[in-house]
Design a protein around this motif. Structure first.
Motif, short mmCIF file in Angstrom:
data_model
loop_
_atom_site.label_atom_id
_atom_site.label_comp_id
_atom_site.label_asym_id
_atom_site.label_seq_id
_atom_site.Cartn_x
_atom_site.Cartn_y
_atom_site.Cartn_z
N TRP A 38 0.82 -1.22 0.00
CA TRP A 38 0.00 0.00 0.00
C TRP A 38 0.86 1.27 0.00
CZ3 TRP A 38 -3.33 -3.07 -1.46
CH2 TRP A 38 -3.66 -4.22 -0.78
N ASN A 39 2.18 1.10 -0.01
CA ASN A 39 3.11 2.23 -0.11
C ASN A 39 3.78 2.32 -1.48
OD1 ASN A 39 2.89 3.31 2.57
ND2 ASN A 39 4.08 1.56 3.32
N ASP A 40 3.47 1.39 -2.37
CA ASP A 40 4.18 1.30 -3.64
C ASP A 40 3.15 1.11 -4.76
OD1 ASP A 40 5.59 0.24 -5.92
OD2 ASP A 40 7.28 -0.21 -4.59
N ILE A 41 3.04 2.07 -5.66
CA ILE A 41 2.03 1.99 -6.70
C ILE A 41 2.24 0.79 -7.61
CG2 ILE A 41 3.30 3.58 -8.20
CD1 ILE A 41 -0.54 3.05 -7.95
N ALA A 44 0.96 -2.24 -5.62
CA ALA A 44 -0.49 -2.19 -5.51
C ALA A 44 -1.15 -2.51 -6.85
CB ALA A 44 -0.92 -0.81 -5.01
N THR A 45 -0.54 -2.02 -7.93
CA THR A 45 -1.07 -2.33 -9.25
C THR A 45 -0.93 -3.81 -9.55
OG1 THR A 45 -0.53 -0.11 -10.06
CG2 THR A 45 -0.84 -1.82 -11.72
N LEU A 109 0.11 6.01 -0.80
CA LEU A 109 -0.35 6.29 -2.14
C LEU A 109 -1.26 7.51 -2.14
CD1 LEU A 109 -1.22 2.70 -3.45
CD2 LEU A 109 0.93 3.95 -3.65
N THR A 110 -1.15 8.31 -3.18
CA THR A 110 -1.99 9.50 -3.29
C THR A 110 -3.41 9.10 -3.68
OG1 THR A 110 -1.53 9.84 -5.63
CG2 THR A 110 0.02 10.82 -4.04
N GLN A 113 -3.75 8.00 -7.16
CA GLN A 113 -3.26 6.64 -7.38
C GLN A 113 -4.24 5.61 -6.85
OE1 GLN A 113 0.52 7.16 -5.33
NE2 GLN A 113 1.65 7.06 -7.27
N GLN A 114 -4.85 5.92 -5.71
CA GLN A 114 -5.76 4.98 -5.07
C GLN A 114 -7.06 4.81 -5.85
OE1 GLN A 114 -6.54 5.64 -0.86
NE2 GLN A 114 -4.56 6.69 -0.65
N LEU A 117 -7.46 2.16 -8.64
CA LEU A 117 -7.28 0.82 -8.08
C LEU A 117 -8.53 0.39 -7.31
CD1 LEU A 117 -3.61 1.12 -6.75
CD2 LEU A 117 -4.38 0.14 -8.92
#
Length: 567
Positions: A38-41, A44-45, A109-110, A113-114, A117
């Motif tokens: 949850w700290n890395d796009i 998370a992707t 994540l901004t 970005q969230q 997802l």
């Protein structure tokens, strides 16, 4: 909360949906602590990409056997289903979706970005819950990742409550997703795909499976949703693909008909639908799926749009393939048809008895829809053809059906004309493409369902339509599906002599088919007639799930069940 470790499905996850920064170059992904995701796009992707793999639909290779499209279906069609006959219980997948929805905002994540997802995850949760509801009616609604300390014995929610949650998830999903993704991300869920699926859900909910008394307000709601989806998709540039026969082979944003798609690629993620559907001598390690029945073949109108039963249609029963709706040739391979499989120029498909060393279709026909001719036999079980779950044609047809049910037949007629025009049917002097003028609501409904049967043949839509509109008993029960056993009657039955004559050009099947072949009708349902039972519109909860959860009630009509799926 139990510590989460994510195992990455490397090739499919990173190739199927995105080719941006290579996560594998950054760190060892064999096991990654949850918070790092949850700290890395990129991570998370990758997590969302795995959700696609776990939840998105694939090719419905065997679904045609659950209707009148082909033989098969076994217990389902013959009234022999047991309590354990339908076991679809994707709560592990739903839990993984819920993990993301609960924890996505806990990292760095901004919001920009969230949001996409989260939108994709919400769609996938709605997708899975509708797969459950369409099978069983109301099911346990689990919207948080369950832990050992939680109440695991969740009761079934009412069907209406499940539908409300599905629509809630889809509305939020649509608000978070873009109208279109860049080409590198083509295939991800868009706002338009969410609206199209919402329209499908509400169309189903208005249909007789869920709405046997036909409450008109459900159709009004379905109409609003189908119209909104149609207009949003048109504004985004979606339309019918110009060539019906080729629409499966133009992928990504270049194909305006694609609304919701599952991407396949070789190497990476593949399927074997081509192998299962092609003739055995042009395939590998699978056979026997999607053989068209006589009734499916006869459903296609003529090129002038008229039914083959219409005395003015020009139909020739001895050369049934001539002057048919062009979708016929794009869907059905018949005895003597040109079908250049494996790149064999001029290859003719024969289906008469004894024509092939390795076996024949048991109906006299093969399905050729979405079968890529260029594959060699050893490539057919590793097909990379994308599965289009929702086409723009379906969005239009859903709109037409809802419009007709609320009393707007003119809107429905325009859709049918557009579908037939794209198919290549002639407009005719009255511009109706063979359709009857001034149809009643009932006649229009029948015309729409027929058009769906033709347009979406072998796409898994026919069985779904028959369930939601409760048509099995009235249309199929007491009947047997049929095919042809085709016998060579010329040249004393010598196939080599026949092939020699055909190669020399002395055989003209368009004019003299019955000189060479006799098509004998045969039953595909050998032991008994079709006997679809009314309780099959909502299946039983299998015993394995009842034994694990004492709070689950069995469905009405099954083993003394008391749960009403219509509430």
């Amino acid at each position: 909360m139990k510590k989460l470790f994510i195992h990455i499905f490397t090739v499919v996850t990173l190739i199927s949906f995105t080719q941006c920064e290579k996560v594998l170059d950054k760190r060892d992904l064999t096991a990654i602590p949850e918070q790092a995701v949850w700290n890395d796009i990129a991570l998370a992707t990758a997590y969302v990409n795995q959700l696609y793999v776990d939840n998105m639909p694939t090719w419905p290779t065997n679904a045609s056997g659950d209707s009148d499209e082909s033989g098969g279906g076994g217990a389902y069609m013959l009234g022999q289903l047991t309590i354990d006959g339908v076991d679809y219980w994707p709560y592990n997948q739903i839990r993984n979706i819920n993990v993301l929805l609960k924890n996505l905002g806990s990292g760095s994540l901004t919001k920009s970005q969230q949001d996409p997802l989260k939108g994709q995850a919400l769609f996938l949760r709605a997708w899975q819950y509708f797969q459950l509801v369409s099978r069983y009616g109301g099911v346990p609604l689990v919207l948080e990742p369950q832990e050992i300390t939680a109440d695991l014995l969740v009761s079934r929610s009412k069907t209406s409550e499940c539908i409300a949650q599905i629509i809630k998830d889809l509305d939020e999903s649509a608000s978070l997703l873009p109208v279109k993704w860049d080409n590198i991300d083509a295939g991800r869920i868009t706002k338009g795909a969410v609206l199209a699926f919402k329209a499908r859900v509400l169309l189903h909910y208005a249909s007789e499976q869920f709405n046997p008394t036909q409450l008109p307000e459900r159709w009004t709601t379905a109409y609003a949703a189908t119209k909104a989806a149609k207009e949003a998709l048109e504004a985004a540039g979606h339309a019918l693909f110009a060539d019906f026969g080729k629409l499966w082979y133009t992928e990504g944003n270049a194909n305006p008909e694609i609304i919701l798609v599952t991407r396949f690629i070789n190497p990476g993620r593949t399927h074997n639908r081509d192998a299962c559907t092609r003739p055995l001598d042009e395939a590998q390690n699978c056979t026997g799926a999607n053989y068209p029945t006589i009734s499916m073949v006869e459903a296609f109108p003529m090129k002038n749009g008229l039914s083959i039963k219409d005395p003015n249609s020009g139909y020739d029963a001895t050369a049934f393939w001539l002057n048919r709706d062009p979708r016929f040739a794009a869907t059905v391979a018949y005895n003597g048809s040109l079908w250049e499989l494996s790149g064999k120029t001029g290859r003719t498909q024969w289906t008469f008895l004894g024509s092939q060393q390795t076996g024949n279709t048991n109906t006299g026909f093969y399905c050729r829809k979405a079968i890529f001719e260029g594959y060699k036999p050893n490539e057919t079980e590793l097909s990379g053809t994308d599965w289009i779950e929702i086409r723009f044609a379906e969005v239009l047809m859903n709109f037409a059906e809802a419009a007709n049910e609320i009393g707007n037949p003119a809107e429905a007629l325009e859709v049918l004309k557009a579908i037939r025009k794209r198919a290549g049917i002639e407009a005719g002097a009255n511009g109706l493409y063979g359709l009857k003028a001034n149809m009643s609501k009932t006649e229009m409904r029948q015309a729409i369902l027929l058009e769906r049967q033709i347009e979406f043949a072998f796409e898994g839509k026919r069985s779904a339509d028959m369930r939601r509109r409760r048509l099995y008993e009235s249309e199929l029960n007491g009947t047997k599906r049929k095919g042809y056993q085709i016998n060579l009657i010329a040249f004393n039955g010598s196939k080599n002599d026949f092939f020699d004559a055909f190669a020399k050009g002395t055989v003209d099947l368009n004019k003299n088919y019955t000189t060479y072949f006799r098509n004998d009708v045969r039953d595909l349902d050998l032991t008994q007639s079709i006997n679809f039972k009314p309780e099959y519109y909502f299946f039983a909860i299998p015993r394995t799930h009842l034994e694990k959860n004492a709070n689950l009630k069995q469905t009405n009509g099954w083993d003394g069940g008391s749960f009403d799926p219509l509430q």
